[in-house]
Design a protein around this motif. Sequence first.
Motif, PDB file in Angstrom:
ATOM      1  N   GLU A  20       6.335   3.600  -1.075  1.00 49.71           N
ATOM      2  CA  GLU A  20       6.944   2.633  -0.159  1.00 49.71           C
ATOM      3  C   GLU A  20       5.869   1.831   0.584  1.00 49.71           C
ATOM      4  O   GLU A  20       6.112   0.704   1.009  1.00 49.71           O
ATOM      5  N   VAL A  21       4.674   2.384   0.720  1.00 55.01           N
ATOM      6  CA  VAL A  21       3.568   1.642   1.343  1.00 55.01           C
ATOM      7  C   VAL A  21       3.166   0.478   0.439  1.00 55.01           C
ATOM      8  O   VAL A  21       2.860  -0.618   0.920  1.00 55.01           O
ATOM      9  N   ALA A  22       3.184   0.695  -0.860  1.00 57.85           N
ATOM     10  CA  ALA A  22       2.811  -0.351  -1.804  1.00 57.85           C
ATOM     11  C   ALA A  22       3.802  -1.511  -1.769  1.00 57.85           C
ATOM     12  O   ALA A  22       3.443  -2.664  -2.030  1.00 57.85           O
ATOM     13  N   PHE A  63       2.519   7.564  -1.534  1.00 58.02           N
ATOM     14  CA  PHE A  63       3.656   6.976  -0.813  1.00 58.02           C
ATOM     15  C   PHE A  63       3.950   5.586  -1.370  1.00 58.02           C
ATOM     16  O   PHE A  63       3.443   4.591  -0.857  1.00 58.02           O
ATOM     17  N   ARG A  87       1.074  -8.089  -0.092  1.00 54.49           N
ATOM     18  CA  ARG A  87       1.230  -6.633  -0.061  1.00 54.49           C
ATOM     19  C   ARG A  87       0.140  -6.000   0.806  1.00 54.49           C
ATOM     20  O   ARG A  87      -1.008  -6.437   0.815  1.00 54.49           O
ATOM     21  N   VAL A  88       0.522  -4.966   1.512  1.00 49.36           N
ATOM     22  CA  VAL A  88      -0.384  -4.265   2.426  1.00 49.36           C
ATOM     23  C   VAL A  88      -1.598  -3.705   1.681  1.00 49.36           C
ATOM     24  O   VAL A  88      -2.716  -3.707   2.198  1.00 49.36           O
ATOM     25  N   THR A  89      -1.383  -3.268   0.454  1.00 47.81           N
ATOM     26  CA  THR A  89      -2.487  -2.730  -0.336  1.00 47.81           C
ATOM     27  C   THR A  89      -3.566  -3.774  -0.567  1.00 47.81           C
ATOM     28  O   THR A  89      -4.758  -3.483  -0.442  1.00 47.81           O
ATOM     29  N   ILE A 118      -7.357   4.650   0.074  1.00 46.89           N
ATOM     30  CA  ILE A 118      -6.314   3.614   0.136  1.00 46.89           C
ATOM     31  C   ILE A 118      -5.433   3.634  -1.116  1.00 46.89           C
ATOM     32  O   ILE A 118      -4.207   3.733  -1.006  1.00 46.89           O
ATOM     33  N   ALA A 137       5.418  -2.548   0.908  1.00 43.84           N
ATOM     34  CA  ALA A 137       5.399  -3.239   2.205  1.00 43.84           C
ATOM     35  C   ALA A 137       4.564  -4.519   2.116  1.00 43.84           C
ATOM     36  O   ALA A 137       3.548  -4.566   1.422  1.00 43.84           O
ATOM     37  N   LEU A 146      -3.374   6.828  -1.166  1.00 42.43           N
ATOM     38  CA  LEU A 146      -2.269   6.744  -0.217  1.00 42.43           C
ATOM     39  C   LEU A 146      -1.094   5.981  -0.823  1.00 42.43           C
ATOM     40  O   LEU A 146       0.061   6.388  -0.688  1.00 42.43           O
ATOM     41  N   VAL A 147      -1.391   4.895  -1.507  1.00 45.13           N
ATOM     42  CA  VAL A 147      -0.348   4.099  -2.156  1.00 45.13           C
ATOM     43  C   VAL A 147       0.319   4.904  -3.264  1.00 45.13           C
ATOM     44  O   VAL A 147       1.535   4.831  -3.450  1.00 45.13           O
TER      45      VAL A 147
END
Length: 110
Positions: free
Chosen positions: A53-55, A51, A63-65, A44, A57, A47-48
């Motif tokens: 932009e995932v962090a 990318f 935050r998704v994280t 996880i 979101a 991945l952040v």
Amino acid sequence: MVRTRVEVQEQTEIGDALVRGLMRAQLGLGLRLGLGLVVVVVAIPLLVFAFPEVAAATVFGIRVTWIALGLLAYPVIYLTGLLYVRLAENAERDFMSLVDDEESEVGGGP
């Protein structure tokens, strides 16, 4: 004449080897599941990092994280624990059936 259940109960060399085999199987199971869990949890943040932009979101302002690490990780940990218990009990059941099978074969009983 090998009486497996007696061997295990009296902790003879044969019984000790059988119990060590069971413990080794359960240790291997625990290490494999633990390693899989670590890979998922470490993936996880990686991945952040890969990318960004995932962090950025968010869902409902969170935050998704944080959702992934703070909320979704616990059910994964719990399910991994349940899986370990189920598979370890299966290994113990197999061990007991092995012990009982050998005893009934040697003794000639039912």
